[in-house]
Structure formats: structure tokens, C-alpha cells
Design a protein around this motif. Structure first.
Motif, mmCIF file in Angstrom:
data_model
loop_
_atom_site.group_PDB
_atom_site.id
_atom_site.type_symbol
_atom_site.label_atom_id
_atom_site.label_comp_id
_atom_site.label_asym_id
_atom_site.label_seq_id
_atom_site.Cartn_x
_atom_site.Cartn_y
_atom_site.Cartn_z
ATOM 1 N N GLU A 136 -0.569 4.910 7.071
ATOM 2 C CA GLU A 136 0.081 5.661 5.917
ATOM 3 C C GLU A 136 1.031 5.775 5.389
ATOM 4 O O GLU A 136 1.729 6.864 5.874
ATOM 5 N N ASN B 22 -0.092 5.858 -1.152
ATOM 6 C CA ASN B 22 -0.822 6.731 -2.123
ATOM 7 C C ASN B 22 -0.697 6.246 -3.304
ATOM 8 O O ASN B 22 0.559 6.483 -4.374
ATOM 9 N N GLU C 76 -4.482 4.158 -2.047
ATOM 10 C CA GLU C 76 -5.395 4.136 -1.716
ATOM 11 C C GLU C 76 -5.738 5.335 -3.048
ATOM 12 O O GLU C 76 -4.439 5.972 -4.143
ATOM 13 N N ASP D 110 -9.644 7.640 -1.243
ATOM 14 C CA ASP D 110 -9.318 9.569 -0.297
ATOM 15 C C ASP D 110 -10.050 9.853 -1.029
ATOM 16 O O ASP D 110 -10.618 9.762 -1.437
ATOM 17 N N LYS E 222 -12.131 7.019 2.446
ATOM 18 C CA LYS E 222 -11.359 7.709 3.831
ATOM 19 C C LYS E 222 -12.708 9.331 3.836
ATOM 20 O O LYS E 222 -12.616 9.774 2.626
HETATM 21 MG MG MG Z 1 -3.889 9.013 1.137
#
Ligand code: MG
Ligand code: C2E
Ligand code: MG
Ligand code: MG
Length: 287
Positions: free
Chosen positions: A59, A118, A150, A180, A201
Motif C-alpha cells: 500500500e 488511496n 482504495e 478501506d 479491508k
Molecule cells: Mg488505505
């Protein structure tokens, strides 16, 4: 007395508001310049397969090396970037860096892996987002299948039809999506079917209490079960100890990331981790 107290309070109020505003203004203009001045860095946190113990992806997490303040964490500037719209160029910069780095790892002969970036709500509302992403993938030479975006539940829910359209465009490029901080946002689960999502997640706040906190354990198990039923990959966030890891493995969670394996590290440090090609945790038959 009452009067002077009042006056002091007022002056104090003015001073703090004034200072806060100046401060924010200073932050905004320095953040605006941060990209050009090369003050941003993308760190990478490995994601680990719980079947093999090997790294399956990373990530990308941004950091700001501020000339006076030192290391500034995303919590202290992403909200400002979102408010001011700076998140758009900033987010693009992070995506370009992360894709270029991931392509470089592949070029250097490491097994291909995903990089998760993200996205902020503001980016997801840009009509030309898919074009921009396609351009970045093209420029960096990264195959779209190795890019994961994400999003949070709230972002997806608030977006409605526009967002579905943009997500479909991105999906047809070949990139994939994960949700996320799953479990902390919107409570309707129907969007999991309506939107092209590949993974969820489990939020760190649930993983934290596992295995001893009954509620956290129940919620984590439920999320893993939900993921399996809907053929979604489940990634646990914020794994910090062996007990949490054991619980997640026992309940067939697919992947995990957290300080137990590695903190987010520089690209060079991640390269060293990849080069060592070790299993990040002890698994029978992992090596
Ligand atoms: Mg994230
Ligand atoms: P997130 O996407 O949920 O990222 C996970 C956060 O948890 C990261 O914090 C990571 O360092 C931290 N973390 C990972 N493992 C552990 C653990 O075992 N224990 C604990 N206590 N924490 C752990 P970080 O890097 O400070 O980022 C915070 C948030 O800022 C991210 O949450 C994400 O929402 C946002 N963010 C970071 N980079 C970007 C970016 O490039 N663009 C956007 N839009 N948001 C970003
Ligand atoms: Mg998260
Ligand atoms: Mg988050």
C-alpha cells in the motif's frame, strides 16, 4: 473583573483564531509548493498472503518532509489537501510515483505484485479520472492489473450514479478496487453488489481487539465470512501481534498488513525486503 476577564478571553480567542488561520494559510501555501520542492515521499507497506507468508502487494502511503516541521503524517495534511482541492494534484503525484515504482520492481525481476493507492472522495468525482489513470499507467508502463484503488464505504455511497460510472470506466481499464476501513462507514451492504469491488479491508479498530474482545472477534469473523460469500478478497489492516495473525489465519482471512510484518517503509527498504525473499511470518511450508 468580569469585564477584563471577558476582554482577555476575547483577545485570546482572536489571537488563537488568527494564529490558526495564519497557520492554516501557511500550511496551504507550503503544501501547494511541496510537490515541486520534492518534499513528498511515498512509503510502502507490504501486504502479506496468509497462505504463504509472502508479500503479495504494497500500500502506497504518502509522507511530507516539511522543511521546518519535519516529518508530517497524512492525518495532518490530507484533510487540508481535501478541503483546498490540493488532493487532486497530490493524489495524482502519489499514483504516478507508486505506479512508476511498482513497474520498476517488475523490471528489476521481482515477482509482479499489486500496489494499492488511496483515492480521496474529491478524486472520485473527477469525470476524467479514468483518462488520467490510463495516462499514468501508460506513462509508467505499469500493467493496470497491478494497480488497486482504495476507497471508503462513505465515498462509494455518497457518490451514487456518477461514481458507478467512473468506477466502471476504471474497472474496464483493468484496475481493481478495495474498500478501506471496512465496517466503519455506511451500513448498507448492497453497494458491495452494485459496485465493481474486489476486496474489503477489515478496519484496524476491529483487528486491534482480536482475539480477546468478543465483539471485535465476532465482527472480524463476520467480515471474513461476508467476503468469502461474495467472492471478495479480505485484507486485515493493523496486524500488530502473533495472536491477531493466528486468529486471522484460523478464520481464513486472505491477506494482512500491519506493524507485525512491517511498518510503511521507503521504496529502497521495500526493495531490500523483496530481495531477501523471506516469508514475513512463520508458516508451515512457507519457504
Ligand atoms: Mg488505505
Ligand atoms: P489507511 O489507508 O487506512 O492506511 C493505513 C494506515 O494505518 C496508515 O497510516 C498505516 O501506516 C497505518 N498502519 C498500518 N499498519 C498499522 C499497525 O499495525 N498499527 C497501527 N497503529 N497503524 C498501522 P498513515 O500512513 O498515517 O495514513 C493514514 C491515512 O491517511 C490512510 O489510512 C489514508 O486514509 C490516508 N492516506 C495516506 N496516504 C494517502 C494518499 O496518498 N492519498 C489519500 N487520499 N489518502 C492517503
Ligand atoms: Mg484503512
Ligand atoms: Mg483510512
Amino acid at each position: 473583573h468580569a469585564k477584563s476577564t471577558g476582554r482577555n478571553t476575547y483577545q485570546y480567542y482572536r489571537a488563537s483564531v488568527g494564529e490558526g488561520a495564519t497557520d492554516l494559510f501557511a500550511m496551504e501555501s507550503s503544501l501547494r509548493a511541496a510537490i515541486e520542492k520534492n518534499e513528498l515521499e511515498v512509503m510502502y507497506q507490504p501486504q502479506i498472503s496468509l497462505a504463504t507468508g509472502k508479500i503479495t502487494g504494497t500500500e502506497a502511503l504518502v509522507r511530507w518532509h516539511h522543511p521546518e516541521r519535519g516529518l508530517v503524517m497524512p492525518a495532518d495534511f490530507i484533510p487540508l489537501a481535501e478541503e483546498t482541492g490540493l488532493i487532486v494534484p497530490l493524489g495524482e503525484w502519489v499514483m504516478r510515483r507508486a505506479c512508476a515504482q511498482n513497474a520498476e520492481w517488475q523490471k528489476d525481476g521481482f515477482a509482479p505484485m499489486r500496489v494499492a493507492v488511496n483515492l480521496s472522495a474529491r478524486q472520485l468525482r473527477i469525470r476524467t479520472l479514468a483518462e488520467k489513470v490510463a495516462q499514468i499507467l501508460d506513462e509508467t508502463g505499469l500493467d493496470p492489473v497491478w494497480l488497486e484503488l482504495e476507497l471508503t464505504e462513505t465515498m462509494v455511497m455518497r457518490g451514487t450514479n456518477d461514481v458507478i460510472g467512473i468506477m466502471q470506466q476504471l474497472k474496464s481499464l483493468g484496475v481493481c478496487f478495495s474498500i478501506d476501513d471496512f465496517g466503519t462507514g455506511y451500513s448498507s451492504l448492497s453497494y458491495l453488489k452494485r459496485f465493481p469491488i474486489n476486496a474489503i479491508k477489515i478496519d484496524r479498530s476491529f483487528v486491534q481487539g482480536v482475539p480477546h474482545d468478543f465483539d471485535d472477534a465476532t465482527i472480524s469473523k463476520a467480515i471474513i465470512g461476508l467476503g468469502h460469500s461474495l467472492s471478495l478478497k479480505v485484507i486485515a489492516e493493523g496486524v500488530e501481534n502473533a495472536e491477531q495473525l493466528a486468529f486471522l489465519r484460523e478464520h481464513q482471512c486472505c491477506e494482512a498488513q500491519g506493524y507485525y510484518f512491517s511498518r510503511p517503509v521507503s521504496a529502497d527498504a521495500l526493495t531490500a525486503l523483496l530481495r531477501s525473499n523471506i516469508a514475513m511470518a512463520d508458516f508451515p511450508g512457507a519457504r
